[in-house]
Motif scaffolding. Structure first.
Motif, short mmCIF file in Angstrom:
data_model
loop_
_atom_site.label_atom_id
_atom_site.label_comp_id
_atom_site.label_asym_id
_atom_site.label_seq_id
_atom_site.Cartn_x
_atom_site.Cartn_y
_atom_site.Cartn_z
N PRO A 1 0.81 -1.23 0.00
CA PRO A 1 0.00 0.00 0.00
C PRO A 1 0.84 1.27 0.00
CG PRO A 1 -0.81 -1.56 1.63
CD PRO A 1 0.52 -2.08 1.16
N ARG A 2 2.06 1.19 0.54
CA ARG A 2 2.96 2.34 0.55
C ARG A 2 4.34 1.86 0.14
NH1 ARG A 2 2.72 7.45 1.95
NH2 ARG A 2 4.57 8.57 2.64
N ASN A 3 5.02 2.66 -0.67
CA ASN A 3 6.32 2.26 -1.21
C ASN A 3 7.47 2.68 -0.31
OD1 ASN A 3 5.29 1.22 -3.75
ND2 ASN A 3 4.93 3.35 -4.34
N ARG A 4 8.40 1.77 -0.08
CA ARG A 4 9.65 2.17 0.55
C ARG A 4 10.63 2.58 -0.55
NH1 ARG A 4 13.94 -1.70 1.16
NH2 ARG A 4 13.52 -3.64 0.03
N VAL A 5 11.56 3.46 -0.22
CA VAL A 5 12.58 3.91 -1.16
C VAL A 5 13.83 3.07 -0.95
CG1 VAL A 5 13.99 5.86 -1.91
CG2 VAL A 5 11.63 6.24 -1.18
N ILE A 6 14.34 2.49 -2.02
CA ILE A 6 15.51 1.62 -1.96
C ILE A 6 16.72 2.41 -2.46
CG2 ILE A 6 16.53 -0.56 -2.73
CD1 ILE A 6 13.69 -1.54 -3.32
N TYR A 7 17.75 2.48 -1.64
CA TYR A 7 18.99 3.17 -2.02
C TYR A 7 20.00 2.09 -2.43
CZ TYR A 7 16.52 6.88 0.38
OH TYR A 7 15.55 7.79 0.75
N ASP A 8 19.83 1.61 -3.65
CA ASP A 8 20.54 0.43 -4.14
C ASP A 8 21.81 0.83 -4.89
OD1 ASP A 8 18.70 1.61 -5.91
OD2 ASP A 8 18.53 -0.20 -7.13
N PHE A 9 22.75 1.41 -4.16
CA PHE A 9 24.02 1.84 -4.76
C PHE A 9 25.01 2.08 -3.63
CE2 PHE A 9 20.90 5.38 -4.88
CZ PHE A 9 21.33 6.05 -3.75
N GLY A 10 26.24 2.30 -3.98
CA GLY A 10 27.27 2.62 -2.99
C GLY A 10 28.29 3.56 -3.58
N GLY A 11 29.03 4.23 -2.71
CA GLY A 11 30.10 5.11 -3.16
C GLY A 11 29.66 6.49 -3.59
N PHE A 12 28.43 6.85 -3.30
CA PHE A 12 27.93 8.17 -3.67
C PHE A 12 27.78 9.05 -2.42
CE2 PHE A 12 26.57 5.52 -7.20
CZ PHE A 12 26.84 6.33 -8.30
N PRO A 13 27.64 10.35 -2.59
CA PRO A 13 27.47 11.22 -1.42
C PRO A 13 26.28 10.82 -0.57
CG PRO A 13 27.91 12.52 -3.40
CD PRO A 13 27.71 11.11 -3.86
N ASP A 14 26.38 11.05 0.74
CA ASP A 14 25.31 10.68 1.66
C ASP A 14 23.98 11.32 1.29
OD1 ASP A 14 27.08 9.14 3.09
OD2 ASP A 14 27.39 10.62 4.68
N ALA A 15 24.05 12.51 0.69
CA ALA A 15 22.82 13.20 0.34
C ALA A 15 21.94 12.38 -0.60
CB ALA A 15 23.14 14.55 -0.30
N LEU A 16 22.56 11.56 -1.44
CA LEU A 16 21.79 10.76 -2.39
C LEU A 16 20.97 9.70 -1.66
CD1 LEU A 16 21.27 10.53 -5.42
CD2 LEU A 16 23.11 8.83 -5.53
N SER A 17 21.48 9.22 -0.54
CA SER A 17 20.76 8.20 0.24
C SER A 17 19.76 8.79 1.21
CB SER A 17 21.77 7.33 1.00
OG SER A 17 22.58 6.61 0.10
N ARG A 18 19.55 10.08 1.10
CA ARG A 18 18.54 10.73 1.93
C ARG A 18 17.43 11.36 1.10
NH1 ARG A 18 23.25 12.63 4.76
NH2 ARG A 18 23.04 14.68 3.75
#
Length: 273
Positions: free
Chosen positions: A74-91
């Motif tokens: 019913p509600r989507n979670r956001v998947i941060y499926d990567f590494g090595g990028f700035p922390d801002a991208l995972s927020r």
């Protein structure tokens, strides 16, 4: 678990004018938090899209060999499926609802092909990194469909073509990948020149799309010598095939973001005109 009737499914997706189909070359995840020519074009196109009843994305980053899955949480979670990028991208937030009824309507359209409902997946970066520009404040459900990585391209094309009728019930389909995707040959310096083979493969596939030479696009490795370099693995090519399957034979395409990024990542995108 609630069982949904045919009436439930049909009432959730009302008849509508035919919705467009998009294929988006998503490229580097950093586009999600960047202001550049690619993202500005995504924003421009998103602002002009007709109002949908649901957005369904077929992303290169959800591969399920041997099966096809459809998100139905019913509600989507956001998947941060990567590494090595700035922390801002995972927020980066992308709050969006799913819809179990729409998920079942999609599964029903697959007919005898047994697609599976999946409440564990969410929206991977092939989806949200584009939608933050195309649909920054979604007011309709967002769903993903996975790619069966074991399925030959002609069968993939035939399978996703079964969903075409949902375009007449307010469903906006978006394939998200890259036609040219040779990450191992990427040039990381700013304003890097594109490799000749990347330019060539982008050109010939663009011509084949424009002229709807589907047989060639479904057999790229036999058709074009440059395919083995430009498409070392076809995970990012498959969303284009899925999007192409949803087109009517007489529909015209318009291209956007026709550049090669990082030397070896084709950003060529298309939508129904």
């Amino acid at each position: 678990m609630r069982q949904y009737s045919i009436a439930d499914l049909e009432s959730r997706l009302a008849p509508s004018p035919r919705m467009p189909v998009l294929f988006v070359g998503h490229g580097n995840p950093m586009h999600a938090i960047s202001d550049n020519a690619f993202t500005r074009e995504w924003s421009r196109i998103g602002a002009d899209l007709p109002e949908a009843q649901a957005i369904v994305v077929i992303s290169a980053h959800w591969l399920t060999p041997g099966s096809t899955h459809i998100t139905d949480a019913p509600r989507n979670r956001v998947i941060y499926d990567f590494g090595g990028f700035p922390d801002a991208l995972s927020r980066v937030p992308y709050p969006s609802e799913g819809d179990p009824v729409v998920a079942r309507a999609i599964r029903q359209q697959f007919l005898d092909y047994e697609a599976q409902l999946d409440a564990q997946w969410g929206l991977d970066h092939g989806t949200w990194s584009v939608l933050v520009h195309l649909a920054p404040e979604p007011t309709v459900p967002v769903l993903q469909i996975s790619l069966d990585y074991a399925m030959p391209l002609p069968e993939l094309h035939a399978t996703f073509a079964r969903l075409r009728a949902l375009r007449d019930r307010g469903v906006l389909f978006i394939g998200s990948g890259n036609i040219v995707h040779a990450l191992g040959r990427a040039r990381w310096e700013p304003h890097a020149q594109a490799w000749d083979w990347a330019v060539e493969f982008d050109r010939v596939t663009g011509d084949a799309l424009r002229e709807r030479r589907v047989d060639q696009l479904l057999d790229p490795f036999r058709t074009w010598d440059t395919a083995r370099i430009a498409v070392p693995t076809d995970d990012h090519y498959r969303p284009m095939v899925a999007a192409m399957s949803l087109l009517d034979p007489d529909e015209d395409l318009s291209f956007f973001n026709e550049q090669i990024d990082m030397g070896s990542i084709g950003m060529r995108s298309f939508m129904t005109a």
